[in-house]
Write a protein that holds these residues in place. Sequence first.
Motif, short mmCIF file in Angstrom:
data_model
loop_
_atom_site.label_atom_id
_atom_site.label_comp_id
_atom_site.label_asym_id
_atom_site.label_seq_id
_atom_site.Cartn_x
_atom_site.Cartn_y
_atom_site.Cartn_z
N ILE B 58 -10.22 3.03 -17.99
CA ILE B 58 -9.12 3.39 -17.17
C ILE B 58 -9.12 2.56 -15.90
CG2 ILE B 58 -7.80 5.09 -16.12
CD1 ILE B 58 -9.43 7.08 -18.33
N GLN B 59 -8.29 1.81 -15.58
CA GLN B 59 -8.33 0.89 -14.43
C GLN B 59 -6.97 1.40 -13.46
OE1 GLN B 59 -9.23 -3.11 -14.68
NE2 GLN B 59 -7.26 -3.76 -14.03
N LYS B 60 -7.52 1.68 -12.21
CA LYS B 60 -6.08 1.84 -11.26
C LYS B 60 -6.00 0.70 -10.51
CE LYS B 60 -4.30 5.54 -8.26
NZ LYS B 60 -3.64 6.17 -9.24
N LEU B 61 -5.08 -0.13 -10.64
CA LEU B 61 -4.99 -1.27 -9.82
C LEU B 61 -4.05 -1.20 -8.57
CD1 LEU B 61 -5.17 -4.47 -9.71
CD2 LEU B 61 -3.26 -4.66 -10.85
N ASN B 62 -4.59 -1.57 -7.66
CA ASN B 62 -3.70 -1.74 -6.29
C ASN B 62 -3.58 -3.24 -6.07
OD1 ASN B 62 -3.45 -1.84 -3.36
ND2 ASN B 62 -3.22 0.42 -3.47
N TRP B 63 -2.55 -3.69 -5.97
CA TRP B 63 -2.21 -5.10 -5.56
C TRP B 63 -1.41 -5.52 -4.48
CZ3 TRP B 63 1.18 -9.50 -6.18
CH2 TRP B 63 0.41 -10.88 -5.94
N LYS B 64 -1.52 -6.12 -3.64
CA LYS B 64 -0.98 -6.38 -2.65
C LYS B 64 0.05 -7.69 -2.60
CE LYS B 64 -0.68 -5.49 2.26
NZ LYS B 64 -1.77 -5.29 3.52
N PRO B 68 5.55 -14.66 0.76
CA PRO B 68 6.81 -14.46 1.15
C PRO B 68 7.91 -14.33 -0.02
CG PRO B 68 6.39 -16.75 1.44
CD PRO B 68 5.23 -16.22 0.79
N ASP B 69 7.40 -14.31 -1.24
CA ASP B 69 8.21 -14.50 -2.43
C ASP B 69 8.28 -12.86 -3.03
OD1 ASP B 69 7.97 -17.01 -2.18
OD2 ASP B 69 6.59 -17.37 -4.06
N THR B 70 9.40 -12.78 -3.69
CA THR B 70 9.71 -11.65 -4.44
C THR B 70 9.17 -11.87 -6.03
OG1 THR B 70 11.47 -10.95 -3.32
CG2 THR B 70 11.39 -9.96 -5.48
N LEU B 71 8.21 -11.20 -6.42
CA LEU B 71 7.33 -11.31 -7.71
C LEU B 71 8.10 -10.42 -8.78
CD1 LEU B 71 3.91 -11.47 -6.48
CD2 LEU B 71 5.55 -13.30 -6.75
N ARG B 72 8.25 -11.07 -9.92
CA ARG B 72 8.75 -10.41 -11.24
C ARG B 72 7.66 -10.25 -12.26
NH1 ARG B 72 12.85 -12.01 -8.41
NH2 ARG B 72 14.58 -10.75 -8.32
N GLU B 73 6.44 -10.56 -11.94
CA GLU B 73 5.56 -10.64 -12.91
C GLU B 73 4.20 -10.41 -12.40
OE1 GLU B 73 4.25 -13.73 -15.39
OE2 GLU B 73 4.62 -15.20 -13.88
N LEU B 74 3.23 -9.84 -13.10
CA LEU B 74 1.66 -9.99 -12.65
C LEU B 74 0.98 -10.99 -13.55
CD1 LEU B 74 0.46 -6.49 -11.19
CD2 LEU B 74 1.16 -8.69 -9.88
N ARG B 75 0.10 -11.57 -13.18
CA ARG B 75 -0.69 -12.16 -14.12
C ARG B 75 -2.20 -11.61 -14.27
NH1 ARG B 75 1.57 -18.47 -14.43
NH2 ARG B 75 3.77 -17.93 -14.58
N PRO B 153 11.37 -5.63 -9.18
CA PRO B 153 10.78 -6.66 -8.36
C PRO B 153 9.70 -6.29 -7.23
CG PRO B 153 12.79 -6.79 -8.67
CD PRO B 153 12.62 -5.40 -8.98
N LEU B 154 8.61 -6.80 -7.04
CA LEU B 154 7.95 -6.67 -6.08
C LEU B 154 8.06 -7.36 -4.72
CD1 LEU B 154 5.22 -5.04 -5.53
CD2 LEU B 154 3.88 -6.97 -5.98
N LEU B 155 8.63 -6.73 -3.73
CA LEU B 155 8.95 -7.70 -2.57
C LEU B 155 7.80 -7.90 -1.58
CD1 LEU B 155 11.80 -5.21 -1.35
CD2 LEU B 155 12.15 -7.32 -2.86
N PRO B 156 7.99 -9.07 -0.84
CA PRO B 156 6.80 -9.47 0.10
C PRO B 156 6.35 -8.31 1.05
CG PRO B 156 8.92 -10.95 0.26
CD PRO B 156 9.39 -9.73 -0.55
N GLY B 157 5.00 -8.14 0.90
CA GLY B 157 4.33 -7.04 1.54
C GLY B 157 4.28 -5.68 1.00
N GLU B 158 4.77 -5.74 -0.24
CA GLU B 158 4.74 -4.56 -0.91
C GLU B 158 3.51 -4.47 -1.66
OE1 GLU B 158 9.16 -2.59 -2.14
OE2 GLU B 158 8.11 -3.80 -3.66
#
Lengths: 276, 640
Positions: B58-64, B68-75, B153-158
Amino acid sequence: MWNKIIDISSKATKQWKSILLIYGVQLVLGSIVAVIAYRQFNGAIGSSLELDRLANGFDRSIFSDMINKFPVIIEHIQSRFALMVVLFLMLSIFLHAGLLSNIRYGYYSIFKYFQNANIYFFKFLKVVLISLILKIVVLAIIWVPFFMLIGDPLETFHSEKTLIFTVIGLVILSALCLIVIWLWSVLSRYHIVDENRLLVSMKSGWRLLISNFARYYIVGCGLILLHVIITWLYTLVVDDWGAETWFTVLALVIMQQLFSLIRIWIRVFGYSAVND
Amino acid sequence: MVEKWLRNSLLVFMTIMVVNTCVFTQCNTSYNQSQSLKIANYDIEVHLDHKGKSASCIQKLNWKNTSPDTLRELRFYMYMNAFKDLKSTYLKNTRKMFGQDLKNRTKKEWGHIEVTQAVDRNGNDLVQNQEYIQPNDGNALDETVLSIPLEMPLLPGEVIELDMNFDVKLPRTIVRSGYGPRDFFLFVHWFPQVCVYELKVDGNWGWNSHQFMPGTEFFSDFGDYNVEIYASDHLVIGGSGCKTFSGKVLGTIGEQLVRFQAHDLIDFGWVAYPEYETYTSTYGDTDIEILMVPEHYAFADRYLKAIEQSLEYLEKHVGKYPYPKITVVDPPTHTLNSGFMEYPMMITGATAYGIPRSVRSVESLVIHEFTHMYFMASLASNEKEEAWLDEGFVTYFEDRILDHYYGNQSSLFDVLGARSGNAQQSRNEYVSMENPNLGKIARPGWEFDGGFKSLIYAKTATAFKTMERIIGSDIMDEIIKTYFERYKFTHPKEADLRKIIKEVLEKNTSNFDSDKYLNQVLHATSSINFKMVDINNSTKTIEAIREGNFEIGTEVLIMFKDGSSKTVNWEGSEKHFKHTFSSSKEVISAHIDPEQKIYLDLNLNNNSITLDPNKKPLYKYAAKLGHWLQAVSQWTSFMM
């Protein structure tokens, strides 16, 4: 015990002409390799100032650069080295024939040495070939199953300690077996000198070996052990000597040749002990 | 949400169930626990099934999102899928590795990793749309990079938090990660790890998410790790970070919990093996833990001494060790191919029973891997694209440390009069390449087709040694210290290093042209071989040539018969050097680069000519060979 050792030493020393002859043959072959090596090294780095660095001790970069640039040097020296060893092995059958017959008859003259070497050469050759075949068979019996069963040693053995001790054990076993065959071949050759019949001599040699097995075996093992000690002492004493002055170079050569002579004397001592 | 609540409840329950009389091995807490941007943070709960060679996690990920881009995916890197079969890009052209035949492996012997759940803060399970992508080669059968599209979407700084479940099955050890006989487990590059979203050289931001390619290692962001491992209590467990808790789990039969905590790491690895014996020590502020297999116990002090020497040397010449602890793992012989590697705060060594002290393979390996704590773990350059940046520096310092403590002529081995220094070994590895001009150093690992180690490790280290000898060791140290202090806990690139070099050189008013030098070392295939050709006392000239296209200036030392000398400069651009000496004195020798500063020179023997050579060493070595022939003849004649 000590009296016996002193007596055998004395007999071995009295064979000094034979010892010098064998030494002389080895020295000639060794010198051939040394001259070849000198010429090769001199051709490659003979006018370089790096030699000053080498005079102070081994420098890996000098040798590795030389080999990188002139790989043929090593191939050349290796091939000549192997050739000289093979040549000595062939000559050693003749040299043994003279030496063993001299020890057996109690002769000390070089004339007798050559005379008997000539007489017994072919019979000794047959003994050597038979013992060589036996040695190969014994080694195959010991090692072939090991290599067949071992597979990937890192997978087969839980610990490399097991592997290392297994290999050491097999090496010791091989050496012990080879010593038996070697003793048999020496005793057979002594009987050839007495009886001049190959198969009868080999049979007599075997009987004699079995009847005094412990005594002969101690002599055989002692002989091997002395050779190991001598090599160890050599590496300890002179292997790292530099070449700062001509004196150190000369001292090195003298020391090396003393070691060579001692090795041959020890062998003659061993043969005399087996004969006694 | 219900699942999440249940899982959290289970976690609390399990923690309560652990008895209070547990062993706490907390590291020194006085060190700085906030040295990086902490972009990727992981809390991982592992349940090891040692019989199945797998783990449910079980993994709890916290990624910042620091871009400056808005991201729509995680790799995510899914490295373990490289060992799924022979179709992965990493293995598709490989049939043998570390001497192992891979094509006859059974299904059980392969590994894989699969994300079964990834729930965001709003309760959306994102795995429905996850897909494996192949940015490098388009090999649809390669599953080493996973793309998980985001619902929001993941906003900059989020910051995004994902609750993930994943299953990982270890392969039988191929390269490092895997299981071995008798319950040996090495979990490295074993969890879904977020790729790096970074500012590219072209000025745009984007994912740096290479597939696991042959000839490459790793690249990831810094963060904090809290890892809890539930496993059978017959296993001895060690790992990156500090072990904060270790004890049996009440209500279970033979289960233990081991908890690790680590700050500012780019990765987390751990190992489990029932036979490990633990040796601990402290050097300064650093705790040292060594996990040894019993038959290697005699090597524990060699491991320890190598770590202490590395710490002493690197803290003096690079900077303060940035972590509170280091764990050294000694792999058992049956799984030796899990050794020889570095992970943040954990390294794996390799040794074998009976290696004499005068053969320092153990020391050189441990020092190499430990130096990676600076160049890789802390200065986390991209090992996939710029492997030389860590391996080159690490090999350079391995050479320096070994040579410093054991002598530059004998630091690697000293046996029966034959010896070698570590730097000599590095140089030799480069200069003895069949083709030293094989390729340039500065290129991604997957572009190499041979010569990777000789160029990336050996040539780079030798180039740094050359640079050190030209500019002086004090300035070299200042460059490295500045580089470390300024870029630790970031992802420095070649340009960053160059900037530091120029800055320090300017400060020290050095006229060394670092750009020209590094361009030739890193971005060209040129080599160099100075060669003294002739001394002619009748024409009063000396002549030398430079073979190869590597341009660098040097000096020529001319010695006269009366003992006087003269040093002449040779500009690097000239391939042919001719010097006419006006003196009436007779020249006895001429030596290019007499101090051997240009250590990259392919042949140092032909740098000089003397008219009065010292032949004594030649006689010595020739005599030695002759004597060995006598000895070998005598030995082998026992067979006759």
